[in-house]
Scaffold this active site. Structure first.
Site, short mmCIF file in Angstrom:
data_model
loop_
_atom_site.label_atom_id
_atom_site.label_comp_id
_atom_site.label_asym_id
_atom_site.label_seq_id
_atom_site.Cartn_x
_atom_site.Cartn_y
_atom_site.Cartn_z
N THR A 204 0.89 -1.14 0.06
CA THR A 204 -0.10 -0.01 0.00
C THR A 204 0.81 1.21 0.10
O THR A 204 2.07 1.23 0.43
CB THR A 204 -1.03 0.15 1.30
OG1 THR A 204 -0.05 -0.16 2.38
CG2 THR A 204 -1.90 -1.07 1.25
N ASN A 206 1.17 4.86 1.70
CA ASN A 206 0.79 5.40 2.82
C ASN A 206 0.68 7.14 2.43
O ASN A 206 1.79 7.57 2.09
CB ASN A 206 1.54 5.15 4.01
CG ASN A 206 1.20 3.69 4.50
OD1 ASN A 206 0.45 3.08 5.28
ND2 ASN A 206 2.21 2.95 3.67
N GLU A 253 -4.26 4.20 3.74
CA GLU A 253 -3.48 3.48 2.81
C GLU A 253 -4.14 2.87 1.73
O GLU A 253 -5.14 2.42 1.63
CB GLU A 253 -3.10 2.14 3.75
CG GLU A 253 -2.26 2.62 5.14
CD GLU A 253 -1.84 1.38 5.76
OE1 GLU A 253 -0.77 0.75 5.65
OE2 GLU A 253 -2.91 0.86 6.73
#
Length: 303
Positions: A204, A206, A253
């Site tokens: 992911t 962030n 995220e």
């Protein structure tokens, strides 16, 4: 669109002027700007007057409030075909000015023919004691034209920045987008996280962004990422990662589909389309992986 700090910076003689906070530049704002454009001649330039920071942040300091930051508001107003953006720094001292003091200091001009356009419920000045009547008096004294936009037409839109903020906070970004006339987005920088997404097969991005900008409620959202002129489908989780932690800060995220670039330290825009589900704690990491797989498969089917 040109950013100015005084009307005297404008060489054009004929000006159409409107004033407001314009947070979000939603369909109500767009209606006002379009209505003005339709009423003025080609040789008249549209001037939007607004404040930075937002008055509410100065008078009652808060976070998690703005629909858009100042730089994004500038871009949205430019897209609405505004000719000049007159940005006035908002301070507590400015908030104590009477309506007439404010108008005299910032909007008096001997070199322009000015037409003022305002919404029917406009108010300003110390404690918002002044309204359209004060501006009408100011305009008559200077031989400026003055017009209040039609009450019925504005009310039919049933939209306000406050209403949109509430919808976003509730997670109803789909309805918020209808009132914005576009998809709500966050602009930010990609920072390193704990790497848990990568460990389970779903790395992911962030996002770190201004704490002044509003954040949707916790949950999983259909989203899209605009990165270097490319738009990518994505799934965004807003929350505290309850499967792994019990007392964590809220993070944003995003898993970007079919994307494998290293973008740490770079910026992108994250567009929210609709809420897929609430955030939940899973009994096992495998259960979490299965749910994310279903979320991603669902996102692939959406435009």
């Amino acid at each position: 669109m040109k950013l100015i700090e005084s009307l005297e910076e404008i060489a054009d003689e004929n000006l159409a002027v409107t004033i407001g906070n314009f947070d979000g530049v939603h369909i109500g704002h767009q209606y006002v700007l379009k209505a003005i454009k339709e009423k003025i001649s080609d040789d008249t330039k549209l001037v939007v007057i607004s404040f930075t920071p937002h008055p509410s942040i100065v008078l009652s300091p808060r976070k998690d409030f703005l629909i858009n930051e100042a730089k994004d508001k500038y871009e949205l107003l430019e897209n609405a075909e505004t000719d000049y953006y007159y940005e006035i720094p908002f301070t507590r001292d400015l908030s104590t000015l009477t309506g007439n003091e404010f108008l005299t200091k910032y909007l008096s001009s001997k070199s322009h023919k000015i037409r003022f356009f305002l919404g029917y419920d406009f108010s300003f000045g110390a404690n918002k004691k002044d309204g359209v009547n004060s501006i009408e008096k100011f305009c008559k004294e200077r031989n400026y034209s003055f017009e209040v936009l039609d009450k019925k037409s504005v009310k039919e839109l049933s939209v306000s920045s406050s209403k949109i903020r509430n919808l976003i906070k509730e997670g109803d970004v789909k309805q918020a987008n209808r009132l914005l006339g576009r998809d709500f987005y966050l602009s930010g920088t990609i920072v390193k996280g704990e790497g848990r997404g990568k460990q389970i097969g779903f790395p992911t991005a962030n996002m770190q962004y201004s704490n002044l900008q509003i954040t949707p409620s916790k949950g999983v959202y259909y989203s899209s990422v605009l990165y270097k002129n490319g738009m990518y489908k994505s799934i965004t989780n807003i929350g505290v990662k309850p499967t792994f932690e019990s007392d964590a800060e809220i993070t944003v995220e995003t898993y970007i589909l079919d994307f494998d670039k290293d973008i740490y330290g770079e910026t992108f825009k994250l567009y929210f389309h609709s809420k897929l589900r609430d955030e939940k704690r899973f009994d096992s990491v495998n259960d979490l992986i299965e749910q994310i797989s279903r979320d991603v498969a669902s996102r692939r089917k959406c435009d």
